[in-house]
Design an enzyme around this catalytic site. Structure first.
Site, PDB file in Angstrom:
ATOM      1  N   GLY A  54       0.857  -1.182   0.000  1.00 34.91           N
ATOM      2  CA  GLY A  54       0.000   0.000   0.000  1.00 34.91           C
ATOM      3  C   GLY A  54       0.893   1.232   0.000  1.00 34.91           C
ATOM      4  O   GLY A  54       1.828   1.311   0.806  1.00 34.91           O
ATOM      5  N   ALA A  55       0.633   2.187  -0.886  1.00 38.69           N
ATOM      6  CA  ALA A  55       1.561   3.296  -1.075  1.00 38.69           C
ATOM      7  C   ALA A  55       1.936   4.024   0.217  1.00 38.69           C
ATOM      8  O   ALA A  55       3.114   4.172   0.532  1.00 38.69           O
ATOM      9  CB  ALA A  55       0.975   4.257  -2.113  1.00 38.69           C
ATOM     10  N   ARG A  90      10.291  -1.271  -4.634  1.00 38.79           N
ATOM     11  CA  ARG A  90       9.089  -1.279  -5.484  1.00 38.79           C
ATOM     12  C   ARG A  90       8.997   0.066  -6.200  1.00 38.79           C
ATOM     13  O   ARG A  90       9.094   1.108  -5.565  1.00 38.79           O
ATOM     14  CB  ARG A  90       7.826  -1.546  -4.650  1.00 38.79           C
ATOM     15  CG  ARG A  90       7.816  -2.913  -3.967  1.00 38.79           C
ATOM     16  CD  ARG A  90       6.465  -3.228  -3.347  1.00 38.79           C
ATOM     17  NE  ARG A  90       5.465  -3.525  -4.385  1.00 38.79           N
ATOM     18  CZ  ARG A  90       4.154  -3.632  -4.153  1.00 38.79           C
ATOM     19  NH1 ARG A  90       3.670  -3.404  -2.958  1.00 38.79           N
ATOM     20  NH2 ARG A  90       3.321  -3.941  -5.137  1.00 38.79           N
ATOM     21  N   GLN A 201      -5.539  -8.951  -2.867  1.00 41.75           N
ATOM     22  CA  GLN A 201      -5.584  -8.038  -1.720  1.00 41.75           C
ATOM     23  C   GLN A 201      -7.026  -7.735  -1.311  1.00 41.75           C
ATOM     24  O   GLN A 201      -7.319  -7.498  -0.140  1.00 41.75           O
ATOM     25  CB  GLN A 201      -4.868  -6.712  -2.035  1.00 41.75           C
ATOM     26  CG  GLN A 201      -3.362  -6.811  -2.180  1.00 41.75           C
ATOM     27  CD  GLN A 201      -2.919  -6.972  -3.614  1.00 41.75           C
ATOM     28  OE1 GLN A 201      -3.569  -7.674  -4.395  1.00 41.75           O
ATOM     29  NE2 GLN A 201      -1.793  -6.366  -3.980  1.00 41.75           N
ATOM     30  N   ASP A 242      -1.443   4.488  -6.248  1.00 42.65           N
ATOM     31  CA  ASP A 242      -0.026   4.377  -5.896  1.00 42.65           C
ATOM     32  C   ASP A 242       0.749   5.582  -6.383  1.00 42.65           C
ATOM     33  O   ASP A 242       1.800   5.920  -5.820  1.00 42.65           O
ATOM     34  CB  ASP A 242       0.547   3.076  -6.480  1.00 42.65           C
ATOM     35  CG  ASP A 242      -0.031   1.892  -5.749  1.00 42.65           C
ATOM     36  OD1 ASP A 242      -1.178   1.494  -6.053  1.00 42.65           O
ATOM     37  OD2 ASP A 242       0.629   1.385  -4.818  1.00 42.65           O
TER      38      ASP A 242
HETATM   39  C1  LIG Z   1      -3.614   3.373  -0.296  1.00 39.98           C
HETATM   40  S1  LIG Z   1      -2.526   2.809  -1.483  1.00 39.98           S
HETATM   41  C2  LIG Z   1      -3.229   1.259  -1.820  1.00 39.98           C
HETATM   42  C3  LIG Z   1      -2.813   0.751  -3.153  1.00 39.98           C
HETATM   43  O1  LIG Z   1      -1.637  -0.071  -3.043  1.00 39.98           O
HETATM   44  C4  LIG Z   1      -1.944  -1.328  -3.588  1.00 39.98           C
HETATM   45  O2  LIG Z   1      -0.868  -1.925  -4.235  1.00 39.98           O
HETATM   46  P1  LIG Z   1       0.005  -3.058  -3.454  1.00 39.98           P
HETATM   47  O3  LIG Z   1      -0.942  -3.879  -2.650  1.00 39.98           O
HETATM   48  O4  LIG Z   1       0.674  -3.798  -4.582  1.00 39.98           O
HETATM   49  O5  LIG Z   1       0.989  -2.287  -2.591  1.00 39.98           O
HETATM   50  C5  LIG Z   1      -3.072  -1.056  -4.544  1.00 39.98           C
HETATM   51  O6  LIG Z   1      -2.630  -0.452  -5.728  1.00 39.98           O
HETATM   52  C6  LIG Z   1      -3.887  -0.117  -3.719  1.00 39.98           C
HETATM   53  O7  LIG Z   1      -4.853   0.631  -4.384  1.00 39.98           O
END
Ligand SMILES: CSC[C@H]1O[C@H](OP(=O)(O)O)[C@H](O)[C@@H]1O
Length: 377
Positions: A54-55, A90, A201, A242
């Site tokens: 999550g960003a 990442r 997720q 992100d």
């Molecule tokens: C609030 S940012 C959440 C954002 O991050 C996720 O990616 P990942 O699980 O690969 O880190 C996804 O894009 C979510 O929307």
């Protein structure tokens, strides 16, 4: 948010500054495990393999990664080495670069003897700001949900993609912050939780956190989303981001673009929730956003709990079948109804973003250098 009724955050520093504790999200929803990170290398590993993801949480973890580096060695070389290692984890979430640049900008001007304490405090400040920003996003997004509820006169059916809940941040979440705010305000709503292949997720994380909070929700296959919109079963979509480019283009989990297309075709409002640190004011458009390519095994295999209650991974595909795994896509600003930020809701456009972040106006051009060796992405 609450886990088994106990207020909990995704990342917690130890009082003695020796480590931070995180929820290991690779074990959810079937195991709730806390993991201790005691070095920048352990922080980098946790980001890379998505124990934290999550960003905003990636940024917070990287900030504490630099603080942990300072616990070991406060000289410039050590800090730059840690930043270079963390920035490589990442590429898509701009919060990672934002957090590392903020930490280096705070620490490098200080004498080495002052850096250890300053680093711990700056990382903590980044976390507290994230929580406040997400609560503000919740307040602004609540008004969108409230308006739909008043117009509809019944429960709001809201769809989300991936996990942009409190598990993706330090607390409260971004896309789910308005959901929690509406739930606490007593507004009837039901959340369509898109599973979000291949890392699931949605099915594993969003469903878990909504269940923990008591928010009504239904898990769906990603491919059911368009059908539900065609049937009029979706009143609103809110997703996270992100990286938002300076023109309002949005990089988010793979599959977001498809939902935005279906939303446009069916007249469903499509909002993106993003705090300031997720906005890349140096990037003119989404064309320049680096898209992370993850391991094919995340597509060919899936993890879960078997009938004996043990965690297991199974192979979905034939042994010889190759797989491709782009982790994000870019939704053009034209498909975004609005951006929900901590400063309010704006159009997904340069003008919209300049209106909320006037101080960033001068930075709508690429900065010549970054304090991160290699310039960061
Ligand atoms: C609030 S940012 C959440 C954002 O991050 C996720 O990616 P990942 O699980 O690969 O880190 C996804 O894009 C979510 O929307």
């Amino acid at each position: 948010m609450r886990v088994h009724g106990i207020p909990t955050r995704t990342i917690q520093p130890l009082a003695d500054g020796s480590a931070v504790e995180i929820i290991d999200q690779t074990r959810l929803p079937h195991r709730y495990e806390i993991k201790r990170l005691a070095s920048w290398q352990e922080a980098a590993e946790a980001i890379s393999v998505m124990r934290v993801r999550g960003a905003p949480l990636i940024g917070a973890t990287a900030a504490y990664g630099l603080a942990l580096a300072c616990q070991a060695d406060t000289n410039d070389t050590a800090l730059h080495a840690a930043a270079a290692g963390l920035i490589e984890t990442r590429p898509t979430a701009v919060n990672l670069r934002w957090a590392l640049e903020r930490m280096l900008s705070r620490l490098l001007p200080l004498a080495p003897g002052q850096r250890r304490e300053a680093a711990w405090h700056e990382a903590a400040a980044i976390c507290e700001e994230d929580v406040a920003q997400n609560q503000a996003i919740g307040r602004h997004g609540l008004e969108i949900i409230r308006a739909i509820h008043q117009r509809k006169g019944g429960a709001v059916n809201l769809m989300t993609h991936c996990n942009a809940g409190w598990l993706a941040t330090v607390d409260w979440g971004t896309a789910l912050a308005p959901v929690y705010a509406a739930f606490e305000a007593g507004i009837a709503l039901d959340v369509w939780v898109s599973e979000t292949r291949p890392r699931n997720q949605g099915a594993a994380l969003t469903a878990w956190e909504l269940e923990q909070h008591g928010v009504p929700h239904t898990v769906i296959a990603d491919n059911a989303a368009g059908h539900l919109m065609q049937k009029g079963e979706v009143d609103l979509i809110i997703v996270g981001a992100d990286r938002v480019a300076a023109n309002g283009d949005v990089a988010n989990k793979i599959g977001t673009y498809l939902k935005a297309l279906a939303a446009r075709d069916n007249g469903v409002p499509f909002y993106v929730a993003a705090p300031g640190p997720s906005i890349d004011f140096r990037l003119a458009s989404g064309a320049g956003i680096p898209i992370e390519q993850r391991a094919a095994r995340e597509v060919t295999h899936i993890a879960g709990r078997d009938v004996e209650g043990e965690l297991a991974e199974v192979q979905l595909t034939p042994d010889a079948s190759p797989a491709l795994n782009p982790a994000f896509d870019v939704t053009p600003a034209r498909l975004v109804t609005g951006l929900i930020t901590e400063r309010g809701v704006c159009a997904a456009s340069t003008a919209g973003l300049r209106g909320l972040y006037p101080e960033e106006g001068a930075n709508f051009i690429p900065l010549p250098t970054s304090p991160i060796n290699g310039g960061g992405v």
